[in-house]
Design an enzyme around this catalytic site. Structure first.
Site, short mmCIF file in Angstrom:
data_model
loop_
_atom_site.label_atom_id
_atom_site.label_comp_id
_atom_site.label_asym_id
_atom_site.label_seq_id
_atom_site.Cartn_x
_atom_site.Cartn_y
_atom_site.Cartn_z
N THR A 146 0.85 -1.19 0.00
CA THR A 146 0.00 0.00 0.00
C THR A 146 0.89 1.24 0.00
OG1 THR A 146 -0.15 0.38 2.39
CG2 THR A 146 -1.62 -1.29 1.45
N ARG A 147 0.26 2.41 0.10
CA ARG A 147 1.00 3.67 0.14
C ARG A 147 1.30 4.08 1.58
NH1 ARG A 147 0.02 9.12 -0.53
NH2 ARG A 147 -2.23 8.77 -0.33
N LYS A 148 1.05 3.20 2.52
CA LYS A 148 1.34 3.48 3.93
C LYS A 148 2.82 3.19 4.21
CE LYS A 148 -3.37 2.43 5.48
NZ LYS A 148 -4.23 1.54 6.29
N THR A 149 3.66 4.01 3.62
CA THR A 149 5.09 3.86 3.73
C THR A 149 5.69 5.01 4.54
OG1 THR A 149 5.30 4.97 1.59
CG2 THR A 149 5.34 2.56 1.58
#
Length: 318
Positions: A146-149
């Site tokens: 996901t873009r939860k980086t």
């Protein structure tokens, strides 16, 4: 054999890195030594050798970043293992690489290089473990991140997902238009209006994905022209029913009007409950968010290692 064999990326993942990635390494080195290098003054710059040891089991990922740290410090790295290879299986402290250069520079790069390698390898390991779990459960399609980086560290984390055999998902907000609940609410609650605006701005090259809380919303999104619908926070049974109904209505395979993605709270403990042939993509932040690092250390070999031991009592044998 590297785990990337047969994974979404064929060939060398390092070839995907943009020309600008080396600037990150420079900045991280500057962050770690912003002024005087007091420890470096102590040891000087005589030629030295250090060994990279794997102290826990995992998959090696992040070789380009590790190499670049030491390249910028005029050191060389001789790898004993390949990227994507599992280490720490049969040896407690397996030698993965030998780094050579001025001893001051070896120590300058040590922590930055180890942090990069440990984090990237941890993500690759977790990604591969979850992908293996899904394959064993019969899932044949895509596992994605996901873009939860971590801000400023996304490139390394996405790279780790690729080495682990997973799809990194969209790289940033410009890579694909994802219309989440907040986007829909900000458009007055109208999915068709939001999709139309996204299509108009992104043109033919930018896919549009819509986050959906119900099967009804997914139908509305596909009818409006969404390329991907995300079934968000469904139960495992709910996903199986909704995805079948959507595929029956909008087609499968090459005739499908849209891809179906499932996301929301998926972990290694529950993801098997969501496995079915009608799901095209399973996305989970658990493969890269809060993952355990692979433990590496870098040990300088003394000029005269008495009894084959390092100064702290650890063996220099490989």
């Amino acid at each position: 054999m590297p785990v990337t064999e047969g994974a979404p990326v064929h060939g060398n993942p390092a070839h995907l890195l943009p020309p600008s990635w080396r600037k990150h390494i420079t900045l991280w080195l500057e962050e770690d030594t912003p002024s005087f290098d007091y420890g470096g003054f102590v040891v000087g710059d005589d030629p030295a050798e250090a060994r990279l040891l794997a102290k826990s089991q995992g998959i090696v990922a992040g070789v380009p970043f590790f190499d670049e740290v030491f390249r910028q410090l005029d050191c060389s790295v001789d790898w004993q293992v390949k990227e994507g290879e599992e280490v720490g299986v049969s040896e407690k402290k397996q030698c993965c690489a030998i780094v050579r250069g001025p001893v001051r520079n070896l120590l300058l790069g040590e922590r930055v290089a180890l942090n990069l390698l440990a984090r990237c390898s941890g993500i690759a390991t977790k990604s591969h473990e979850m992908l293996t779990l899904l394959r064993n459960a019969g899932y044949k399609n895509t596992l994605a991140g996901t873009r939860k980086t971590t801000p400023g560290f996304r490139l390394v984390e996405k790279y780790g997902m690729l080495v682990g055999g997973c799809d990194p998902h969209r790289q940033d907000l410009s890579a694909m238009t994802m219309l989440k609940d907040n986007h829909i609410w900000a458009c007055g609650g109208s999915i068709p209006s939001a999709v139309a605006a996204a299509k108009a701005s992104g043109g033919f090259a930018i896919k549009v994905e819509v986050e959906c809380q119900t099967e009804e919303e997914a139908n509305t999104a596909i009818e409006a022209g969404a390329d991907v619908v995300m079934l968000d926070n469904f139960t495992g049974d709910g996903v199986k029913v909704a995805s079948k109904n959507l595929k029956d209505k909008w087609g499968r395979g090459n005739k499908a009007r849209a891809l179906i993605e499932v996301s929301g709270g998926l972990t290694a403990e529950n993801v098997q409950d969501y496995v079915c042939d009608d799901i095209d993509v399973i996305s989970s932040s658990s493969i890269h968010q809060g993952t355990k690092h692979v433990d590496f250390s870098l040990k300088v070999v003394p000029k005269k290692a008495a009894g084959g031991k390092l100064g702290n009592g650890e063996s220099v044998e490989t």
